[in-house]
Design an enzyme around this catalytic site. Structure first.
Site, PDB file in Angstrom:
ATOM      1  N   ASP A  38       0.869  -1.317  -0.372  1.00  0.00           N
ATOM      2  CA  ASP A  38      -0.891   0.045   0.198  1.00  0.00           C
ATOM      3  C   ASP A  38       0.435   1.504   0.138  1.00  0.00           C
ATOM      4  O   ASP A  38       1.643   0.916   0.682  1.00  0.00           O
ATOM      5  CB  ASP A  38      -0.851   0.169   0.971  1.00  0.00           C
ATOM      6  CG  ASP A  38      -1.994   1.016   0.779  1.00  0.00           C
ATOM      7  OD1 ASP A  38      -2.543   1.538  -0.109  1.00  0.00           O
ATOM      8  OD2 ASP A  38      -3.482   1.356   1.917  1.00  0.00           O
ATOM      9  N   ARG A  51      -0.733   9.254  -9.746  1.00  0.00           N
ATOM     10  CA  ARG A  51      -0.445   8.065  -9.024  1.00  0.00           C
ATOM     11  C   ARG A  51       0.170   6.964  -9.418  1.00  0.00           C
ATOM     12  O   ARG A  51       0.728   5.481  -9.163  1.00  0.00           O
ATOM     13  CB  ARG A  51      -1.810   7.925  -9.279  1.00  0.00           C
ATOM     14  CG  ARG A  51      -2.655   8.696  -7.617  1.00  0.00           C
ATOM     15  CD  ARG A  51      -4.270   8.478  -7.501  1.00  0.00           C
ATOM     16  NE  ARG A  51      -3.777   7.678  -7.199  1.00  0.00           N
ATOM     17  CZ  ARG A  51      -3.997   6.521  -5.742  1.00  0.00           C
ATOM     18  NH1 ARG A  51      -3.186   7.086  -5.057  1.00  0.00           N
ATOM     19  NH2 ARG A  51      -4.156   5.053  -5.302  1.00  0.00           N
ATOM     20  N   ASN A  86     -11.134  -2.753  -6.157  1.00  0.00           N
ATOM     21  CA  ASN A  86      -9.553  -2.164  -6.832  1.00  0.00           C
ATOM     22  C   ASN A  86      -9.995  -1.090  -9.019  1.00  0.00           C
ATOM     23  O   ASN A  86     -10.324  -0.320  -9.252  1.00  0.00           O
ATOM     24  CB  ASN A  86      -8.569  -2.047  -7.625  1.00  0.00           C
ATOM     25  CG  ASN A  86      -7.316  -2.377  -6.162  1.00  0.00           C
ATOM     26  OD1 ASN A  86      -6.603  -3.060  -5.725  1.00  0.00           O
ATOM     27  ND2 ASN A  86      -7.883  -1.233  -5.567  1.00  0.00           N
ATOM     28  N   GLU A 225       1.604 -14.020  11.452  1.00  0.00           N
ATOM     29  CA  GLU A 225       1.442 -12.430  12.196  1.00  0.00           C
ATOM     30  C   GLU A 225       2.086 -11.036  11.417  1.00  0.00           C
ATOM     31  O   GLU A 225       2.134 -11.335  10.340  1.00  0.00           O
ATOM     32  CB  GLU A 225       3.246 -12.694  12.105  1.00  0.00           C
ATOM     33  CG  GLU A 225       3.854 -13.813  13.705  1.00  0.00           C
ATOM     34  CD  GLU A 225       3.159 -13.842  15.013  1.00  0.00           C
ATOM     35  OE1 GLU A 225       3.124 -12.694  15.283  1.00  0.00           O
ATOM     36  OE2 GLU A 225       2.818 -15.009  15.879  1.00  0.00           O
TER      37      GLU A 225
HETATM   38  C1  FPP Z   1      -2.304   0.275  -2.976  1.00  0.00           C
HETATM   39  O1  FPP Z   1      -1.516   1.977  -3.491  1.00  0.00           O
HETATM   40  C2  FPP Z   1      -1.578  -0.668  -4.588  1.00  0.00           C
HETATM   41  C3  FPP Z   1      -2.275  -0.724  -5.157  1.00  0.00           C
HETATM   42  C4  FPP Z   1      -4.001  -0.833  -5.342  1.00  0.00           C
HETATM   43  C5  FPP Z   1      -1.291  -1.495  -6.287  1.00  0.00           C
HETATM   44  C6  FPP Z   1      -0.309  -2.789  -6.103  1.00  0.00           C
HETATM   45  C7  FPP Z   1       0.080  -2.327  -6.951  1.00  0.00           C
HETATM   46  C8  FPP Z   1       1.525  -2.593  -7.790  1.00  0.00           C
HETATM   47  C9  FPP Z   1       2.763  -2.824  -6.906  1.00  0.00           C
HETATM   48  C10 FPP Z   1       1.998  -2.107  -9.285  1.00  0.00           C
HETATM   49  C11 FPP Z   1       1.115  -3.533 -10.121  1.00  0.00           C
HETATM   50  C12 FPP Z   1       1.762  -4.973  -9.874  1.00  0.00           C
HETATM   51  C13 FPP Z   1       2.565  -5.512 -10.831  1.00  0.00           C
HETATM   52  C14 FPP Z   1       2.496  -6.749 -10.569  1.00  0.00           C
HETATM   53  C15 FPP Z   1       2.496  -5.627 -12.211  1.00  0.00           C
HETATM   54  P1  FPP Z   1      -2.387   2.794  -3.601  1.00  0.00           P
HETATM   55  O2  FPP Z   1      -2.848   3.463  -4.661  1.00  0.00           O
HETATM   56  O3  FPP Z   1      -4.155   2.034  -2.687  1.00  0.00           O
HETATM   57  O4  FPP Z   1      -2.283   3.894  -2.381  1.00  0.00           O
HETATM   58  P2  FPP Z   1      -2.710   4.578  -1.678  1.00  0.00           P
HETATM   59  O5  FPP Z   1      -3.271   4.077  -0.145  1.00  0.00           O
HETATM   60  O6  FPP Z   1      -1.470   6.022  -1.278  1.00  0.00           O
HETATM   61  O7  FPP Z   1      -3.444   5.544  -3.108  1.00  0.00           O
END
Ligand code: FPP
Length: 261
Positions: A38, A51, A86, A225
């Site tokens: 996150d 973003r 998402n 954990e």
């Molecule tokens: C949370 O950050 C992250 C996600 C919803 C997606 C995670 C995706 C990746 C690490 C990239 C894609 C991965 C691969 C393997 C292609 P957020 O957007 O919720 O951040 P925020 O809480 O700061 O808004």
């Protein structure tokens, strides 16, 4: 840029790995780590960037962490890349994450092969674009005989819907006489989940400052954990990763029983 990072130099990688192993000699290493990555969006905002840039850097960070985890002796990393919730994000962001995934599963496939990484996926593939599904199937097929660390990517994944789907499949098996009600138990139920062939996570890492589970591996993390950090995922360094491993090593895991000390 995409080809650049993961195990970018085998010699440097080997030296690095030796240092990692020396550093962690004394500790109990978790077999399976679940990661909620996150904070990508907030990280990007802090840099004055969109973003999507945060997701790009987040995907890069994941490659590094897989490498450190492998060197430390971790066998499986389950990473939450895209949740069933998402889809509610702006379409441009959803499309960008799909594009990243597409690149991950094409440009990086050779490197996963060279480094013996096995790719697996959990989540509802059906709702994903056709070309992503075929990339995922191809990546699973190509890496299936690799014997190194397993990178289990959660894409269009939700813990509750995984449990509902498992109940549906189990009910179908009961209706068709393949299973009896008396045979329903925790072990058999686990066989209907995406993680049927994997042990449950020992450690759950969440970056970004929130201390919640967010529908991730609800059944499987019963005795995991938990370790949280305020650091945003793209800032989750090797040092923080070691800190999580050390913290895990000091935990007294009783699984509901009493310790023997
Ligand atoms: C949370 O950050 C992250 C996600 C919803 C997606 C995670 C995706 C990746 C690490 C990239 C894609 C991965 C691969 C393997 C292609 P957020 O957007 O919720 O951040 P925020 O809480 O700061 O808004």
């Amino acid at each position: 840029m995409w080809n650049s990072f993961f195990y970018k130099n085998q010699n440097t990688g080997a030296e690095d790995n030796k240092k990692i192993q020396e550093n962690l000699e004394e500790i109990v290493v978790p077999e399976h780590i679940a990661v909620i990555m996150d904070g990508n969006g907030r990280w990007a905002k802090k840099q004055g960037r969109p973003r999507t840039y945060g997701h790009y850097m987040g995907a890069e960070r994941l490659k590094e962490i897989v490498r450190y985890a492998d060197a430390a002796g971790v066998k499986i990393i389950s990473a939450y890349a895209f949740s069933t919730e998402n889809w509610k994000r702006p379409i441009t962001e959803v499309n960008y994450i799909m594009k990243l995934l597409d690149k991950y599963l094409t440009n990086e496939l050779d490197t996963f092969m060279q480094n013996n990484v096995q790719l697996r996926f959990m989540g509802d593939k059906k709702a994903l674009p056709e070309h992503i599904i075929s990339r995922m199937n191809n990546a699973e097929l190509c890496t299936k005989d690799n014997t190194g660390i397993i990178l289990n990517l959660a894409i269009n994944y939700g813990g509750r819907s995984e449990i509902i789907n498992a109940i549906k499949s189990m009910t179908t098996d009961i209706t068709n006489g393949r299973l009896t009600v008396n045979e329903i138990n925790e072990e058999n139920f686990g066989k209907y989940l995406y993680t049927a062939e994997l042990p449950p996570p020992d450690l759950l890492i969440r970056t970004g400052g929130d201390q919640r589970v967010s529908n991730f591996m609800l059944w499987q993390i019963a005795y995991a954990e938990m370790w949280y950090t305020k650091a945003y995922w793209p800032d989750f360094t090797k040092e923080l990763f070691y800190e999580a491993l050390r913290s895990f090593s000091l935990r007294d895991r009783r699984f509901g029983g009493l310790n023997n000390k």
